[in-house]
Structures are given as C-alpha cells and as structure tokens.
Design a protein around this motif. Structure first.
Motif, PDB file in Angstrom:
ATOM      1  N   TYR A  19      70.094 109.807  61.755  1.00 26.22           N
ATOM      2  CA  TYR A  19      69.847 108.406  62.102  1.00 26.22           C
ATOM      3  C   TYR A  19      68.359 108.130  62.309  1.00 26.22           C
ATOM      4  O   TYR A  19      67.892 107.014  62.032  1.00 26.22           O
ATOM      5  CB  TYR A  19      70.686 107.980  63.309  1.00 26.22           C
ATOM      6  CG  TYR A  19      72.101 107.670  62.880  1.00 26.22           C
ATOM      7  CD1 TYR A  19      72.396 106.519  62.164  1.00 26.22           C
ATOM      8  CD2 TYR A  19      73.135 108.550  63.148  1.00 26.22           C
ATOM      9  CE1 TYR A  19      73.682 106.236  61.731  1.00 26.22           C
ATOM     10  CE2 TYR A  19      74.434 108.289  62.726  1.00 26.22           C
ATOM     11  CZ  TYR A  19      74.693 107.126  62.019  1.00 26.22           C
ATOM     12  OH  TYR A  19      75.965 106.849  61.590  1.00 26.22           O
ATOM     13  N   ARG A  20      67.592 109.108  62.753  1.00 23.99           N
ATOM     14  CA  ARG A  20      66.142 108.947  62.862  1.00 23.99           C
ATOM     15  C   ARG A  20      65.548 108.696  61.475  1.00 23.99           C
ATOM     16  O   ARG A  20      64.679 107.836  61.306  1.00 23.99           O
ATOM     17  CB  ARG A  20      65.533 110.197  63.494  1.00 23.99           C
ATOM     18  CG  ARG A  20      64.130 109.995  64.006  1.00 23.99           C
ATOM     19  CD  ARG A  20      63.614 111.215  64.761  1.00 23.99           C
ATOM     20  NE  ARG A  20      64.385 111.429  65.973  1.00 23.99           N
ATOM     21  CZ  ARG A  20      64.834 112.618  66.374  1.00 23.99           C
ATOM     22  NH1 ARG A  20      64.587 113.714  65.691  1.00 23.99           N
ATOM     23  NH2 ARG A  20      65.528 112.730  67.489  1.00 23.99           N
ATOM     24  N   LYS A  39      73.106 114.707  63.782  1.00 22.71           N
ATOM     25  CA  LYS A  39      73.365 113.264  63.816  1.00 22.71           C
ATOM     26  C   LYS A  39      72.101 112.518  64.219  1.00 22.71           C
ATOM     27  O   LYS A  39      71.738 111.514  63.594  1.00 22.71           O
ATOM     28  CB  LYS A  39      74.498 112.963  64.801  1.00 22.71           C
ATOM     29  CG  LYS A  39      74.816 111.489  64.938  1.00 22.71           C
ATOM     30  CD  LYS A  39      75.944 111.278  65.935  1.00 22.71           C
ATOM     31  CE  LYS A  39      76.255 109.812  66.111  1.00 22.71           C
ATOM     32  NZ  LYS A  39      77.345 109.613  67.083  1.00 22.71           N
ATOM     33  N   ARG A  40      71.417 113.005  65.265  1.00 23.81           N
ATOM     34  CA  ARG A  40      70.170 112.363  65.697  1.00 23.81           C
ATOM     35  C   ARG A  40      69.137 112.367  64.577  1.00 23.81           C
ATOM     36  O   ARG A  40      68.475 111.354  64.328  1.00 23.81           O
ATOM     37  CB  ARG A  40      69.589 113.071  66.922  1.00 23.81           C
ATOM     38  CG  ARG A  40      70.186 112.665  68.240  1.00 23.81           C
ATOM     39  CD  ARG A  40      69.374 113.174  69.423  1.00 23.81           C
ATOM     40  NE  ARG A  40      69.067 114.598  69.361  1.00 23.81           N
ATOM     41  CZ  ARG A  40      69.861 115.564  69.809  1.00 23.81           C
ATOM     42  NH1 ARG A  40      71.030 115.273  70.333  1.00 23.81           N
ATOM     43  NH2 ARG A  40      69.491 116.828  69.722  1.00 23.81           N
ATOM     44  N   MET A  50      73.887 105.572  55.397  1.00 22.34           N
ATOM     45  CA  MET A  50      74.221 104.865  56.625  1.00 22.34           C
ATOM     46  C   MET A  50      75.036 103.607  56.306  1.00 22.34           C
ATOM     47  O   MET A  50      75.983 103.267  57.021  1.00 22.34           O
ATOM     48  CB  MET A  50      72.949 104.498  57.393  1.00 22.34           C
ATOM     49  CG  MET A  50      73.217 103.908  58.760  1.00 22.34           C
ATOM     50  SD  MET A  50      71.729 103.727  59.791  1.00 22.34           S
ATOM     51  CE  MET A  50      70.813 102.502  58.874  1.00 22.34           C
ATOM     52  N   LYS A  64      69.356 105.592  54.228  1.00 18.00           N
ATOM     53  CA  LYS A  64      69.783 104.229  54.536  1.00 18.00           C
ATOM     54  C   LYS A  64      71.032 103.865  53.734  1.00 18.00           C
ATOM     55  O   LYS A  64      71.941 103.206  54.248  1.00 18.00           O
ATOM     56  CB  LYS A  64      68.662 103.230  54.258  1.00 18.00           C
ATOM     57  CG  LYS A  64      67.531 103.325  55.263  1.00 18.00           C
ATOM     58  CD  LYS A  64      66.448 102.310  54.980  1.00 18.00           C
ATOM     59  CE  LYS A  64      65.346 102.402  56.012  1.00 18.00           C
ATOM     60  NZ  LYS A  64      65.779 102.159  57.378  1.00 18.00           N
ATOM     61  N   ALA A  66      67.274 107.597  58.765  1.00 19.51           N
ATOM     62  CA  ALA A  66      67.860 106.384  58.193  1.00 19.51           C
ATOM     63  C   ALA A  66      67.253 105.110  58.773  1.00 19.51           C
ATOM     64  O   ALA A  66      67.232 104.076  58.107  1.00 19.51           O
ATOM     65  CB  ALA A  66      69.372 106.387  58.405  1.00 19.51           C
ATOM     66  N   LYS A  67      66.739 105.170  59.976  1.00 19.73           N
ATOM     67  CA  LYS A  67      66.179 103.976  60.619  1.00 19.73           C
ATOM     68  C   LYS A  67      64.659 103.885  60.489  1.00 19.73           C
ATOM     69  O   LYS A  67      64.043 102.968  61.024  1.00 19.73           O
ATOM     70  CB  LYS A  67      66.584 103.949  62.094  1.00 19.73           C
ATOM     71  CG  LYS A  67      68.075 103.730  62.255  1.00 19.73           C
ATOM     72  CD  LYS A  67      68.483 103.742  63.703  1.00 19.73           C
ATOM     73  CE  LYS A  67      69.996 103.545  63.815  1.00 19.73           C
ATOM     74  NZ  LYS A  67      70.420 103.512  65.222  1.00 19.73           N
ATOM     75  N   THR A 111      79.590 100.738  63.253  1.00 22.52           N
ATOM     76  CA  THR A 111      78.481 101.612  63.640  1.00 22.52           C
ATOM     77  C   THR A 111      77.380 101.499  62.616  1.00 22.52           C
ATOM     78  O   THR A 111      77.635 101.411  61.423  1.00 22.52           O
ATOM     79  CB  THR A 111      78.900 103.101  63.714  1.00 22.52           C
ATOM     80  OG1 THR A 111      79.322 103.523  62.435  1.00 22.52           O
ATOM     81  CG2 THR A 111      79.989 103.321  64.737  1.00 22.52           C
ATOM     82  N   GLY A 112      76.149 101.477  63.086  1.00 23.63           N
ATOM     83  CA  GLY A 112      75.000 101.475  62.191  1.00 23.63           C
ATOM     84  C   GLY A 112      74.861 100.179  61.432  1.00 23.63           C
ATOM     85  O   GLY A 112      75.642  99.254  61.575  1.00 23.63           O
ATOM     86  N   THR A 135      75.963 114.786  54.604  1.00 29.52           N
ATOM     87  CA  THR A 135      76.326 113.525  55.253  1.00 29.52           C
ATOM     88  C   THR A 135      76.917 112.563  54.242  1.00 29.52           C
ATOM     89  O   THR A 135      77.918 111.890  54.517  1.00 29.52           O
ATOM     90  CB  THR A 135      75.101 112.901  55.963  1.00 29.52           C
ATOM     91  OG1 THR A 135      74.549 113.866  56.863  1.00 29.52           O
ATOM     92  CG2 THR A 135      75.494 111.660  56.740  1.00 29.52           C
TER      93      THR A 135
END
Length: 117
Positions: free
Chosen positions: A52-53, A48-49, A77, A74, A55-56, A88-89, A15
């Motif tokens: 982001y899971r 992708k899910r 992101m 993070k 990163a958040k 985005t993000g 990524t």
C-alpha cells in the motif's frame, strides 16, 4: 531490511495473482513470498504495508510520471477495490494490470520508500 526491486516485483506479482484482502490472505502471500526470498523474514502485515505504501505513492518531484511499478501497484489496488466492491483502498480508473509487464526496470534509488521495510 530493505526491499530490492526483484523483491518488490515478486510482491506485486503475488499480490496481483492473489488479490489478498484478509489478514489470513496476506499471511498466505507472505508464505509464498518467503519461498522466493527465504533470507527475508517478512510477514503478511509487513508486505501489506509495503504494497500500500507503493500503491499510494505520488510521482517523483519534478516529474508528472510515476514509475511503472507504482502504476502497476495502483492497478492492483484498483482490482482489490473492485473485488471488495470498493470497500477498501482506491484505484486509478482506467488503469488495469494488463497494461504492465512484470519487468519494471530500475528504481529511483533517491526515493526512500523503496528501501523501507
């Protein structure tokens, strides 16, 4: 199927290299990921899910610190947000991926997110 730390490390590395935005870019990342983990049939949406899971994710209960791999996600992101002019993000200002090594150490096995698809 569960994500293990080596697979998470690979996801984050790919990524960071690709900074995918579109579904087509996430699908390309999934093809590259599959070359390292052919036993897992992950698609672009799944990766992708998961990204982001991670990163958040907030800090573990009782600790103000996030694991290195979460801080790295993070930072990635944030790079994606910069690439898209912030459309985005959202990133963490001041954190860049250069601050982190690709070896993240152990994962807290008590946290369910590491073992989700």
């Amino acid at each position: 199927f569960n994500f293990h730390q080596k697979e998470i490390d690979c996801l984050l590395k790919l990524t960071n290299e690709m900074l995918p935005i579109s579904g087509k870019e996430w699908d390309e990342l999934a093809m590259r990921h599959h070359s390292f983990f052919p036993e897992h049939d992950r698609n672009g949406d799944s990766l992708k899910r998961k990204f982001y899971r991670i990163a958040k994710k907030g800090p573990p209960t009782g600790s103000p610190d996030r694991p290195d791999y979460v801080r790295y996600a993070k930072a990635i992101m944030n790079k994606i947000a910069i690439k898209t002019d912030g459309s985005t993000g959202s990133g963490v200002p001041g954190e860049t991926s250069e601050n982190f090594d690709s070896e993240f150490g152990d994962v807290d096995d008590d946290n369910e997110d590491e073992n989700e698809e």
